[in-house]
Design a protein around this motif. Sequence first.
Motif, PDB file in Angstrom:
ATOM      1  N   THR A  55       0.848  -1.183   0.000  1.00  0.00           N
ATOM      2  CA  THR A  55       0.000   0.000   0.000  1.00  0.00           C
ATOM      3  C   THR A  55       0.885   1.235   0.000  1.00  0.00           C
ATOM      4  OG1 THR A  55      -0.119   0.022   2.414  1.00  0.00           O
ATOM      5  CG2 THR A  55      -1.879  -1.133   1.237  1.00  0.00           C
ATOM      6  N   ALA A  56       0.432   2.279  -0.681  1.00  0.00           N
ATOM      7  CA  ALA A  56       1.168   3.535  -0.753  1.00  0.00           C
ATOM      8  C   ALA A  56       0.539   4.536   0.206  1.00  0.00           C
ATOM      9  CB  ALA A  56       1.148   4.079  -2.173  1.00  0.00           C
ATOM     10  N   SER A  57       1.350   5.421   0.725  1.00  0.00           N
ATOM     11  CA  SER A  57       0.867   6.490   1.587  1.00  0.00           C
ATOM     12  C   SER A  57       0.120   7.517   0.732  1.00  0.00           C
ATOM     13  CB  SER A  57       2.060   7.166   2.277  1.00  0.00           C
ATOM     14  OG  SER A  57       1.666   8.364   2.905  1.00  0.00           O
ATOM     15  N   ALA A  58      -1.031   7.985   1.213  1.00  0.00           N
ATOM     16  CA  ALA A  58      -1.807   8.984   0.472  1.00  0.00           C
ATOM     17  C   ALA A  58      -1.050  10.309   0.383  1.00  0.00           C
ATOM     18  CB  ALA A  58      -3.163   9.194   1.142  1.00  0.00           C
ATOM     19  N   LYS A  59      -0.323  10.666   1.437  1.00  0.00           N
ATOM     20  CA  LYS A  59       0.405  11.936   1.452  1.00  0.00           C
ATOM     21  C   LYS A  59       1.772  11.842   0.789  1.00  0.00           C
ATOM     22  CE  LYS A  59      -1.795  13.771   5.550  1.00  0.00           C
ATOM     23  NZ  LYS A  59      -1.607  14.282   6.898  1.00  0.00           N
ATOM     24  N   TRP A  60       2.355  10.643   0.787  1.00  0.00           N
ATOM     25  CA  TRP A  60       3.705  10.455   0.256  1.00  0.00           C
ATOM     26  C   TRP A  60       3.737   9.136  -0.506  1.00  0.00           C
ATOM     27  CZ3 TRP A  60       8.651   9.141   3.435  1.00  0.00           C
ATOM     28  CH2 TRP A  60       9.774   9.443   2.689  1.00  0.00           C
ATOM     29  N   PRO A  61       3.363   9.147  -1.786  1.00  0.00           N
ATOM     30  CA  PRO A  61       3.212   7.894  -2.544  1.00  0.00           C
ATOM     31  C   PRO A  61       4.501   7.079  -2.709  1.00  0.00           C
ATOM     32  CG  PRO A  61       2.890   9.808  -3.962  1.00  0.00           C
ATOM     33  CD  PRO A  61       3.030  10.326  -2.574  1.00  0.00           C
ATOM     34  N   GLN A  62       5.655   7.674  -2.454  1.00  0.00           N
ATOM     35  CA  GLN A  62       6.907   6.916  -2.536  1.00  0.00           C
ATOM     36  C   GLN A  62       7.059   5.973  -1.348  1.00  0.00           C
ATOM     37  OE1 GLN A  62       6.627  10.235  -2.516  1.00  0.00           O
ATOM     38  NE2 GLN A  62       7.785  11.137  -4.185  1.00  0.00           N
ATOM     39  N   GLN A  63       6.331   6.242  -0.278  1.00  0.00           N
ATOM     40  CA  GLN A  63       6.396   5.397   0.916  1.00  0.00           C
ATOM     41  C   GLN A  63       5.402   4.251   0.758  1.00  0.00           C
ATOM     42  OE1 GLN A  63       4.747   6.956   4.547  1.00  0.00           O
ATOM     43  NE2 GLN A  63       6.280   5.872   5.763  1.00  0.00           N
ATOM     44  N   ARG A  64       5.874   3.045   0.996  1.00  0.00           N
ATOM     45  CA  ARG A  64       5.027   1.864   0.831  1.00  0.00           C
ATOM     46  C   ARG A  64       5.095   0.997   2.079  1.00  0.00           C
ATOM     47  NH1 ARG A  64       4.093   1.328  -4.892  1.00  0.00           N
ATOM     48  NH2 ARG A  64       4.271   3.480  -5.575  1.00  0.00           N
ATOM     49  N   ARG A  65       4.065   0.198   2.245  1.00  0.00           N
ATOM     50  CA  ARG A  65       4.026  -0.800   3.309  1.00  0.00           C
ATOM     51  C   ARG A  65       3.637  -2.128   2.684  1.00  0.00           C
ATOM     52  NH1 ARG A  65       1.660   3.754   5.333  1.00  0.00           N
ATOM     53  NH2 ARG A  65       2.776   4.690   7.060  1.00  0.00           N
ATOM     54  N   MET A  66       4.249  -3.191   3.184  1.00  0.00           N
ATOM     55  CA  MET A  66       3.926  -4.520   2.678  1.00  0.00           C
ATOM     56  C   MET A  66       3.858  -5.498   3.841  1.00  0.00           C
ATOM     57  SD  MET A  66       7.545  -5.790   1.011  1.00  0.00           S
ATOM     58  CE  MET A  66       7.143  -7.523   0.960  1.00  0.00           C
ATOM     59  N   PRO A  67       3.030  -6.527   3.700  1.00  0.00           N
ATOM     60  CA  PRO A  67       2.951  -7.535   4.757  1.00  0.00           C
ATOM     61  C   PRO A  67       4.259  -8.317   4.853  1.00  0.00           C
ATOM     62  CG  PRO A  67       1.561  -8.144   2.890  1.00  0.00           C
ATOM     63  CD  PRO A  67       2.132  -6.801   2.595  1.00  0.00           C
ATOM     64  N   LEU A  68       4.618  -8.680   6.061  1.00  0.00           N
ATOM     65  CA  LEU A  68       5.843  -9.435   6.301  1.00  0.00           C
ATOM     66  C   LEU A  68       5.461 -10.832   6.782  1.00  0.00           C
ATOM     67  CD1 LEU A  68       8.945  -9.024   6.313  1.00  0.00           C
ATOM     68  CD2 LEU A  68       8.740  -8.475   8.725  1.00  0.00           C
ATOM     69  N   GLY A  69       5.942 -11.833   6.090  1.00  0.00           N
ATOM     70  CA  GLY A  69       5.591 -13.213   6.414  1.00  0.00           C
ATOM     71  C   GLY A  69       4.331 -13.618   5.679  1.00  0.00           C
ATOM     72  N   ALA A  70       3.945 -14.861   5.850  1.00  0.00           N
ATOM     73  CA  ALA A  70       2.755 -15.389   5.176  1.00  0.00           C
ATOM     74  C   ALA A  70       1.525 -14.596   5.599  1.00  0.00           C
ATOM     75  CB  ALA A  70       2.582 -16.866   5.507  1.00  0.00           C
ATOM     76  N   ASP A  71       0.897 -13.954   4.634  1.00  0.00           N
ATOM     77  CA  ASP A  71      -0.312 -13.154   4.879  1.00  0.00           C
ATOM     78  C   ASP A  71      -0.121 -12.093   5.958  1.00  0.00           C
ATOM     79  OD1 ASP A  71      -1.815 -14.586   2.938  1.00  0.00           O
ATOM     80  OD2 ASP A  71      -2.167 -16.179   4.398  1.00  0.00           O
ATOM     81  N   GLY A  72       1.092 -11.584   6.089  1.00  0.00           N
ATOM     82  CA  GLY A  72       1.361 -10.537   7.069  1.00  0.00           C
ATOM     83  C   GLY A  72       1.400 -11.014   8.503  1.00  0.00           C
ATOM     84  N   SER A  73       1.588 -12.303   8.696  1.00  0.00           N
ATOM     85  CA  SER A  73       1.540 -12.882  10.039  1.00  0.00           C
ATOM     86  C   SER A  73       2.663 -12.400  10.962  1.00  0.00           C
ATOM     87  CB  SER A  73       1.572 -14.405   9.954  1.00  0.00           C
ATOM     88  OG  SER A  73       2.782 -14.836   9.339  1.00  0.00           O
ATOM     89  N   LEU A  74       3.761 -11.903  10.392  1.00  0.00           N
ATOM     90  CA  LEU A  74       4.888 -11.478  11.221  1.00  0.00           C
ATOM     91  C   LEU A  74       4.919  -9.976  11.476  1.00  0.00           C
ATOM     92  CD1 LEU A  74       7.673 -13.700   9.650  1.00  0.00           C
ATOM     93  CD2 LEU A  74       6.386 -14.101  11.762  1.00  0.00           C
ATOM     94  N   GLY A  75       4.296  -9.211  10.589  1.00  0.00           N
ATOM     95  CA  GLY A  75       4.318  -7.765  10.765  1.00  0.00           C
ATOM     96  C   GLY A  75       4.226  -7.032   9.442  1.00  0.00           C
ATOM     97  N   ILE A  76       4.782  -5.829   9.446  1.00  0.00           N
ATOM     98  CA  ILE A  76       4.740  -4.952   8.277  1.00  0.00           C
ATOM     99  C   ILE A  76       6.145  -4.426   8.005  1.00  0.00           C
ATOM    100  CG2 ILE A  76       3.862  -2.751   7.389  1.00  0.00           C
ATOM    101  CD1 ILE A  76       1.402  -3.193   9.192  1.00  0.00           C
ATOM    102  N   ALA A  77       6.512  -4.398   6.726  1.00  0.00           N
ATOM    103  CA  ALA A  77       7.763  -3.781   6.292  1.00  0.00           C
ATOM    104  C   ALA A  77       7.409  -2.462   5.608  1.00  0.00           C
ATOM    105  CB  ALA A  77       8.510  -4.690   5.321  1.00  0.00           C
ATOM    106  N   GLU A  78       8.124  -1.421   5.961  1.00  0.00           N
ATOM    107  CA  GLU A  78       7.893  -0.101   5.375  1.00  0.00           C
ATOM    108  C   GLU A  78       9.135   0.284   4.577  1.00  0.00           C
ATOM    109  OE1 GLU A  78       7.781   3.916   7.671  1.00  0.00           O
ATOM    110  OE2 GLU A  78       5.807   2.961   7.850  1.00  0.00           O
ATOM    111  N   TYR A  79       8.909   0.798   3.375  1.00  0.00           N
ATOM    112  CA  TYR A  79      10.040   1.191   2.542  1.00  0.00           C
ATOM    113  C   TYR A  79       9.712   2.431   1.734  1.00  0.00           C
ATOM    114  CZ  TYR A  79       7.522  -1.401  -1.139  1.00  0.00           C
ATOM    115  OH  TYR A  79       6.582  -1.854  -2.035  1.00  0.00           O
TER     116      TYR A  79
END
Length: 98
Positions: A55-79
Motif C-alpha cells: 500500500t502507498a501512503s496517500a500523502k507520500w506515494p513513494q512510501q510503501r508498506r507490505m505484509p511481512l511473512g505469510a499473509d502478514g503474520s509477522l508484521g509490516i515492512a515499510e520502505y
Amino acid sequence: MSEPYDEDPQGLPCVLSKEVAELLMDKALPGEVFGAIVAATVVINQTRGEVPGSTASAKWPQQRRMPLGADGSLGIAEYVIVADADPRHIVLTRIQLY
C-alpha cells in the motif's frame, strides 16, 4: 570483474536503514523473521518497489508498506522508493513486528 552500473537495471537496489540493519543483527531475532525480511528485500528489488499487496501512503506515494511473512503474520515492512536519486534505489526504513 564487476559489471558497470546499468542505467535501467531489472530491479532497484534495496538498502537497509540503520534501524533495520540493527534489527537483523539482533541475535534474539527469530530465524523466521530474519528470513522474511531478507525475502522482502528481494521482492522489493525485483518489483522495483511495486510489490503486489503493498500500500502507498496517500500523502507520500513513494512510501510503501507490505505484509511481512505469510499473509502478514509477522508484521509490516515499510520502505521508500527514492526514484529521484542518482542512482535510484529503495530504502527499507522500518519493520513493525507483531
